[in-house]
Design an enzyme around this catalytic site. Structure first.
Site, short mmCIF file in Angstrom:
data_model
loop_
_atom_site.label_atom_id
_atom_site.label_comp_id
_atom_site.label_asym_id
_atom_site.label_seq_id
_atom_site.Cartn_x
_atom_site.Cartn_y
_atom_site.Cartn_z
N ARG A 173 -9.53 0.88 6.09
CA ARG A 173 -8.26 0.48 5.49
C ARG A 173 -8.02 -1.00 5.78
O ARG A 173 -8.52 -1.54 6.77
CB ARG A 173 -7.10 1.31 6.06
CG ARG A 173 -7.24 2.82 5.85
CD ARG A 173 -6.11 3.56 6.55
NE ARG A 173 -6.20 5.00 6.35
CZ ARG A 173 -6.84 5.84 7.17
NH1 ARG A 173 -7.46 5.36 8.25
NH2 ARG A 173 -6.88 7.14 6.92
N LYS A 197 -5.05 5.72 11.73
CA LYS A 197 -3.73 6.35 11.71
C LYS A 197 -3.57 7.27 12.91
O LYS A 197 -4.52 7.92 13.33
CB LYS A 197 -3.55 7.14 10.42
CG LYS A 197 -3.37 6.27 9.17
CD LYS A 197 -3.05 7.11 7.96
CE LYS A 197 -2.76 6.24 6.75
NZ LYS A 197 -2.42 7.04 5.55
N HIS A 267 -7.80 -1.13 -1.02
CA HIS A 267 -7.90 0.33 -1.07
C HIS A 267 -8.86 0.77 -2.17
O HIS A 267 -9.53 1.80 -2.05
CB HIS A 267 -6.52 0.97 -1.28
CG HIS A 267 -6.35 2.26 -0.54
ND1 HIS A 267 -6.38 2.34 0.84
CD2 HIS A 267 -6.18 3.53 -0.99
CE1 HIS A 267 -6.22 3.61 1.20
NE2 HIS A 267 -6.10 4.34 0.12
N ARG A 270 -12.16 0.72 -0.66
CA ARG A 270 -12.32 1.92 0.19
C ARG A 270 -12.70 3.12 -0.69
O ARG A 270 -13.61 3.88 -0.36
CB ARG A 270 -11.01 2.17 0.93
CG ARG A 270 -10.97 3.43 1.80
CD ARG A 270 -9.66 3.41 2.59
NE ARG A 270 -9.30 4.68 3.16
CZ ARG A 270 -9.73 5.14 4.33
NH1 ARG A 270 -10.59 4.43 5.04
NH2 ARG A 270 -9.30 6.30 4.79
N HIS A 293 -10.25 10.40 7.83
CA HIS A 293 -9.33 11.39 7.27
C HIS A 293 -9.15 12.54 8.25
O HIS A 293 -10.13 13.07 8.77
CB HIS A 293 -9.87 11.96 5.95
CG HIS A 293 -9.76 11.02 4.80
ND1 HIS A 293 -10.54 11.12 3.67
CD2 HIS A 293 -8.95 9.94 4.60
CE1 HIS A 293 -10.21 10.16 2.82
NE2 HIS A 293 -9.27 9.43 3.36
N TYR A 302 -12.84 12.47 -3.71
CA TYR A 302 -13.95 11.63 -4.13
C TYR A 302 -15.06 12.43 -4.80
O TYR A 302 -15.82 11.89 -5.60
CB TYR A 302 -14.49 10.82 -2.95
CG TYR A 302 -13.44 9.91 -2.38
CD1 TYR A 302 -12.97 8.82 -3.11
CD2 TYR A 302 -12.88 10.15 -1.14
CE1 TYR A 302 -11.99 8.00 -2.61
CE2 TYR A 302 -11.90 9.33 -0.62
CZ TYR A 302 -11.45 8.25 -1.36
OH TYR A 302 -10.47 7.43 -0.87
#
Length: 321
Positions: A173, A197, A267, A270, A293, A302
């Site tokens: 990110r 995150k 993004h 990404r 994730h 994806y």
């Protein structure tokens, strides 16, 4: 301060003292215990204040009077006001998170939001570059520097190159890339240590092109840009401090335009990296780990992108399509 923040603050101040205290304690829990980002805390607090303001207007004088009827009424009102499904899903999630916390804290007799349903958020398939387009973007970022060029302009070009190579080469990110320190790069193993995150740390490999860009930047570029505020930051802005995400987005957009490509964002790179990994045969769980994730469902989008590209190629090329 924006109008939304002013209205949230005013609504917060107008709440009964017990509710106001609960909002403040919940915000501290999100930031201090659950390690949520400032952006996430702000969004959840905004939703919670709106919910409690609605509850007061429905006659709730105390937090203990909050129930499922009030919650559903609040979401229904949001829907009639035109809130998108993604917004409704986020607000329902905020209500459930708060309700579970308040029940554990003894502020609610029951987890009243546990049965609260929310609309499934619609997820558009991400826009991705083709492999040749991504290659063209990387080529556009390779500066044609004269041998021995050592000035601030040359340093910025080297910075731009390493930024793009890292974004596409690792799929990190933009906030993660800008947060990298020099010590986060493991050159012998060609991996970067990323803080993602929820302050979850992961190691992400990068390839030879990114390694070359890193070597050039660290030896010839960074020393020229580093100012008093640089600290250990890997990527620097033109003024010598840590590169900020807004500037990084402008850099990516500028090079995509220069390469004659559709407007591209960090993004988008990404998304492109993840899609190209899967198209190249990478395992879905490996891609999940690389991207950071927490749920495999986030990565599975994806696979849909790859399938759509396969269908498009089939329709274009097969005589019986």
């Amino acid at each position: 301060m924006s109008g939304d923040r002013r209205s949230t603050r005013a609504a917060h101040e107008a709440l009964p003292p017990q509710m106001r205290a609960a909002v403040d304690s919940f915000a501290q829990h999100l930031a201090g215990v659950r390690n949520r980002s400032a952006h996430t805390v702000r969004a959840y607090v905004t939703d919670l204040v709106a919910l409690l303001d609605h509850a007061v207007r429905m006659g709730c004088a105390e937090l203990s009077e909050l129930d499922l009827t009030v919650l559903r009424s609040w979401l229904a009102k949001q829907r009639t006001m035109g809130a998108a499904r993604t917004s409704l899903a986020r607000r329902a999630a905020a209500a459930r998170t708060f309700s579970a916390w308040a029940h554990r804290a003894g502020l609610l007799d029951a987890d009243v939001a546990a049965p609260l349903a929310s609309p499934r958020a619609h997820r558009d398939l991400p826009t991705v570059l083709r492999a040749d387009q991504a290659a063209a973007l990387m080529d556009a970022s390779h500066p044609a520097l004269s041998h021995g060029a050592e000035d601030a302009e040359a340093a910025v070009l080297l910075r731009d190159r390493v930024l793009l190579e890292l974004l596409y080469g690792t799929g990190v990110r933009i906030s993660e890339a800008c947060g990298l320190d020099v010590t986060d790069v493991d050159h012998p193993r060609r991996v970067v240590r990323v803080l993602g995150k929820g302050r979850r740390e992961r190691s992400v490999p990068y390839g030879v092109p990114a390694q070359r860009a890193l070597d050039a930047w660290l030896s010839r570029g960074r020393p020229l840009l580093a100012g008093p505020g640089a600290g250990a930051a890997l990527l620097l802005g033109a003024r010598g401090g840590r590169l900020n995400p807004t500037t990084a987005r402008r850099i990516v957009a500028g090079y995509s335009e220069a390469a004659g490509l559709p407007r591209t964002t960090p993004h988008g790179l990404r998304h492109s990296a993840a899609t190209h990994l899967l198209e190249g045969g990478a395992d879905l769980r490996a891609v999940q780990e690389l991207l950071g994730h927490s749920s495999l469902a986030s990565t599975q989008i994806y696979t849909h992108v790859s399938m759509e590209r396969l269908r498009a190629a089939y329709r274009q090329a097969h005589p019986r399509a």
